[in-house]
Design a protein around this motif. Structure first.
Motif, PDB file in Angstrom:
ATOM      1  N   VAL A 129      -8.297  -4.619  -2.269  1.00  0.00           N
ATOM      2  CA  VAL A 129      -7.128  -4.595  -3.163  1.00  0.00           C
ATOM      3  C   VAL A 129      -7.594  -4.368  -4.608  1.00  0.00           C
ATOM      4  O   VAL A 129      -7.036  -3.540  -5.326  1.00  0.00           O
ATOM      5  N   GLN A 130      -8.634  -5.091  -5.020  1.00  0.00           N
ATOM      6  CA  GLN A 130      -9.162  -4.911  -6.379  1.00  0.00           C
ATOM      7  C   GLN A 130      -9.773  -3.520  -6.548  1.00  0.00           C
ATOM      8  O   GLN A 130      -9.631  -2.885  -7.587  1.00  0.00           O
ATOM      9  N   ALA A 185      -6.172 -14.491   1.064  1.00  0.00           N
ATOM     10  CA  ALA A 185      -6.662 -13.650   2.160  1.00  0.00           C
ATOM     11  C   ALA A 185      -6.505 -14.390   3.488  1.00  0.00           C
ATOM     12  O   ALA A 185      -6.083 -13.816   4.495  1.00  0.00           O
ATOM     13  N   SER A 214     -10.183  -8.173   1.816  1.00  0.00           N
ATOM     14  CA  SER A 214      -9.254  -8.484   0.718  1.00  0.00           C
ATOM     15  C   SER A 214      -9.717  -7.880  -0.605  1.00  0.00           C
ATOM     16  O   SER A 214      -8.895  -7.564  -1.465  1.00  0.00           O
ATOM     17  N   LEU A 221      -9.405 -16.174  -1.996  1.00  0.00           N
ATOM     18  CA  LEU A 221      -9.827 -16.508  -0.626  1.00  0.00           C
ATOM     19  C   LEU A 221      -8.671 -17.153   0.147  1.00  0.00           C
ATOM     20  O   LEU A 221      -8.455 -16.841   1.324  1.00  0.00           O
ATOM     21  N   PHE A 273      -6.526  -0.964  -6.381  1.00  0.00           N
ATOM     22  CA  PHE A 273      -5.469  -1.039  -7.402  1.00  0.00           C
ATOM     23  C   PHE A 273      -5.984  -1.337  -8.805  1.00  0.00           C
ATOM     24  O   PHE A 273      -5.312  -1.074  -9.778  1.00  0.00           O
ATOM     25  N   ARG A 332     -18.192 -10.620  -7.001  1.00  0.00           N
ATOM     26  CA  ARG A 332     -17.125 -11.325  -6.302  1.00  0.00           C
ATOM     27  C   ARG A 332     -17.550 -11.683  -4.866  1.00  0.00           C
ATOM     28  O   ARG A 332     -17.389 -12.828  -4.431  1.00  0.00           O
ATOM     29  N   MET A 366     -13.112 -15.370   8.628  1.00  0.00           N
ATOM     30  CA  MET A 366     -12.737 -15.518   7.217  1.00  0.00           C
ATOM     31  C   MET A 366     -13.599 -14.641   6.322  1.00  0.00           C
ATOM     32  O   MET A 366     -13.116 -14.092   5.324  1.00  0.00           O
ATOM     33  N   TYR A 422       0.827  -1.214   0.000  1.00  0.00           N
ATOM     34  CA  TYR A 422       0.000   0.000   0.000  1.00  0.00           C
ATOM     35  C   TYR A 422       0.855   1.255   0.000  1.00  0.00           C
ATOM     36  O   TYR A 422       0.354   2.361   0.121  1.00  0.00           O
ATOM     37  N   GLU A 427     -12.177 -11.190   6.594  1.00  0.00           N
ATOM     38  CA  GLU A 427     -10.943 -11.060   5.811  1.00  0.00           C
ATOM     39  C   GLU A 427     -11.235 -11.031   4.315  1.00  0.00           C
ATOM     40  O   GLU A 427     -10.577 -10.312   3.571  1.00  0.00           O
ATOM     41  N   ALA A 428     -12.223 -11.811   3.880  1.00  0.00           N
ATOM     42  CA  ALA A 428     -12.599 -11.795   2.461  1.00  0.00           C
ATOM     43  C   ALA A 428     -13.134 -10.403   2.107  1.00  0.00           C
ATOM     44  O   ALA A 428     -12.786  -9.833   1.068  1.00  0.00           O
ATOM     45  N   PHE A 451      -4.896   0.583   5.026  1.00  0.00           N
ATOM     46  CA  PHE A 451      -4.391  -0.786   4.873  1.00  0.00           C
ATOM     47  C   PHE A 451      -2.888  -0.829   5.092  1.00  0.00           C
ATOM     48  O   PHE A 451      -2.376  -1.752   5.712  1.00  0.00           O
ATOM     49  N   GLN A 472     -17.907 -15.354  -2.920  1.00  0.00           N
ATOM     50  CA  GLN A 472     -17.075 -15.642  -1.739  1.00  0.00           C
ATOM     51  C   GLN A 472     -17.953 -16.067  -0.567  1.00  0.00           C
ATOM     52  O   GLN A 472     -17.626 -17.012   0.156  1.00  0.00           O
ATOM     53  N   GLU A 524     -11.365 -16.860  -7.717  1.00  0.00           N
ATOM     54  CA  GLU A 524     -11.987 -16.469  -6.441  1.00  0.00           C
ATOM     55  C   GLU A 524     -11.481 -17.339  -5.295  1.00  0.00           C
ATOM     56  O   GLU A 524     -11.271 -16.842  -4.187  1.00  0.00           O
TER      57      GLU A 524
END
Lengths: 211, 216
Positions: free
Chosen positions: B186-187, A174, B183, A171, B190, B201, B176, A125, B179-180, B126, B205, A167
């Motif tokens: 990022v997409q 992550a 995460s 996961l 960036f 997405r 989880m 970052y 965290e998903a 982040f 997930q 995907e």
């Protein structure tokens, strides 16, 4: 004239090898400092001093601290990926088990350099990071290895054909990154990390199983 | 007895004067916070200096330090305010959900919509969250803990009403999911993903992460 051309060429070659020597010195110094002080804690000035080169020559070799880190990680990871390339084709068992082994190898490899690894993630970052640098999360080789693992699973019938593999890769990445936080927040050791990751892989595997 | 005029009382009353001071202090703080928010968004956490923040707010660095201990204090204040507002809209989103998958998807989307207009600040956050000092501070913020709890609550609710199995490993699963959720930033940051792309997405997930907890 000919002589002067070859002298120029020799000089250029000498400059080149000097530049390469500086580069290697900077990378070695940076590896040590990032590891002990973290990415934010080590300045380019510190790195230059530790490498025994001028700050200016660091910047003629690298665009930024982010780029130095990126290269340090790259050269370390080459070793890891070499090991994985040797091991992965011979792994038996379910896709989940193969993924577990693959990540366990990662944890063993990174265990001694957790600060460096965390630096790598933090730097993803960083403002100074050049667009071409590949910070964590966009490391293509790790993603490829997971992809191959899942593809094999599709062929062998324990990964759903319709699953969006990218995907699942994301996961897993992550989950893997979060697991590293436990080193900082709860001082987990390699075995504890591996155990948590194993459970997470099991849970994701329930989601990619053919139905 | 000394005579005191009503005007003097108004001007010198120990009740009113501090109020005015407090108000001025509040305005100063707000000005600094606005400048800091702008600079963190433009320069990142490391790149933004107290000197620049003070200059942008039109005051001395001394005046900044009179109101905030240091840069991390400023950053924490900004993140606390934002995550409090976000947690409210996530709670509201969850309450509109029909079933656990939909509720979680709405929670994810509340986050992506909230940060859509402030992705550079999210990027700075982040970066900080992965540093040894900044990470634990951000993660322990009240509203961030609240988000964790919100995810766990959704799973527990689904277990209670029979949508998910009793032994659904709610704790690990909600971790989880959280965290998903994180995460995908990022997409967003960036790769410039749209809200629609993030939604598609996120839906997948959530489905993957809940698959093993479904009944039957």
């Amino acid at each position: 004239m000919k002589a002067s051309v070859s002298t120029d060429a020799r000089r250029a070659a000498a400059r080149q090898s000097q530049k390469e020597a500086t580069r290697q010195k900077v990378l070695a110094a940076a590896r040590e400092l990032f590891d002990t002080h973290g990415y934010q804690g080590a300045t380019v000035r510190d790195i230059a001093r530790h490498a025994g080169v001028a700050v200016g020559s660091v910047f003629t070799t690298f665009a930024s601290k982010g780029e130095i880190l990126s290269e340090v990680m790259q050269s370390r990871l080459d070793g890891l990926y070499g090991e994985l390339d040797r091991v992965m084709p011979h792994l038996r068992g379910s896709t989940a088990d193969r993924l577990r082994t693959m990540f366990a190898i990662h944890f063993n490899f990174e265990a001694q350099h957790v600060r460096l690894f965390l630096s790598h993630i933090a730097a993803a970052y960083d403002w100074t990071l050049p667009p071409a640098a590949r910070p964590y999360g966009r490391t293509p080789r790790l993603q490829e290895i997971i992809h191959e693992c899942l593809h094999k699973g599709v062929e062998e019938g324990d990964v759903c054909r319709e699953a969006n593999l990218q995907e699942i890769v994301d996961l897993l990445m992550a989950a893997y990154a979060w697991t590293y936080r436990l080193v900082v927040t709860r001082s987990y050791d390699t075995n504890a990390l591996t155990e948590v990751m194993d459970r997470q892989i099991g849970l994701i595997a329930e989601g990619f199983r053919p139905r | 007895m000394k005579h005191i005029s009503p005007n003097q009382v108004a001007a010198e009353s120990p009740v009113r004067a501090p109020t005015r001071r407090a108000l001025a202090k509040q305005q100063t703080r707000a000005k600094v916070l606005a400048a800091a928010r702008k600079l963190f968004s433009e320069e990142g956490y490391e790149g933004a200096t107290i000197r620049d923040i003070a200059a942008a707010a039109g005051m001395s660095t001394g005046a900044v330090f009179a109101n905030f201990t240091d840069k991390s204090d400023l950053f924490r204040e900004i993140m606390t305010a934002d995550t409090e507002a976000l947690l409210d809209s996530m709670r509201e989103a969850a309450s509109r959900g029909r079933g656990v998958e939909d509720a979680l998807l709405k929670v994810f989307m509340a986050g992506y919509s909230f940060y859509k207009s402030r992705l550079p600040l999210a990027r700075a956050a982040f970066g900080v969250s992965w540093t040894p000092d900044g990470g634990p501070v951000l993660r322990s913020l009240g509203p961030v803990q609240g988000m964790h709890e919100l995810f766990t609550e959704q799973l527990n609710l689904a277990i209670e009403n029979g949508e998910l199995r009793q032994e659904a490993e709610a704790k690990l699963r909600s971790q989880m999911l959280f965290e998903a959720y994180l995460s995908n930033f990022v997409q967003a940051i960036f790769e410039g993903w749209s809200l629609e792309a993030l939604q598609a997405r996120a839906r997948d997930q959530i489905r993957i992460l809940l698959a093993g907890a479904r009944r039957g």
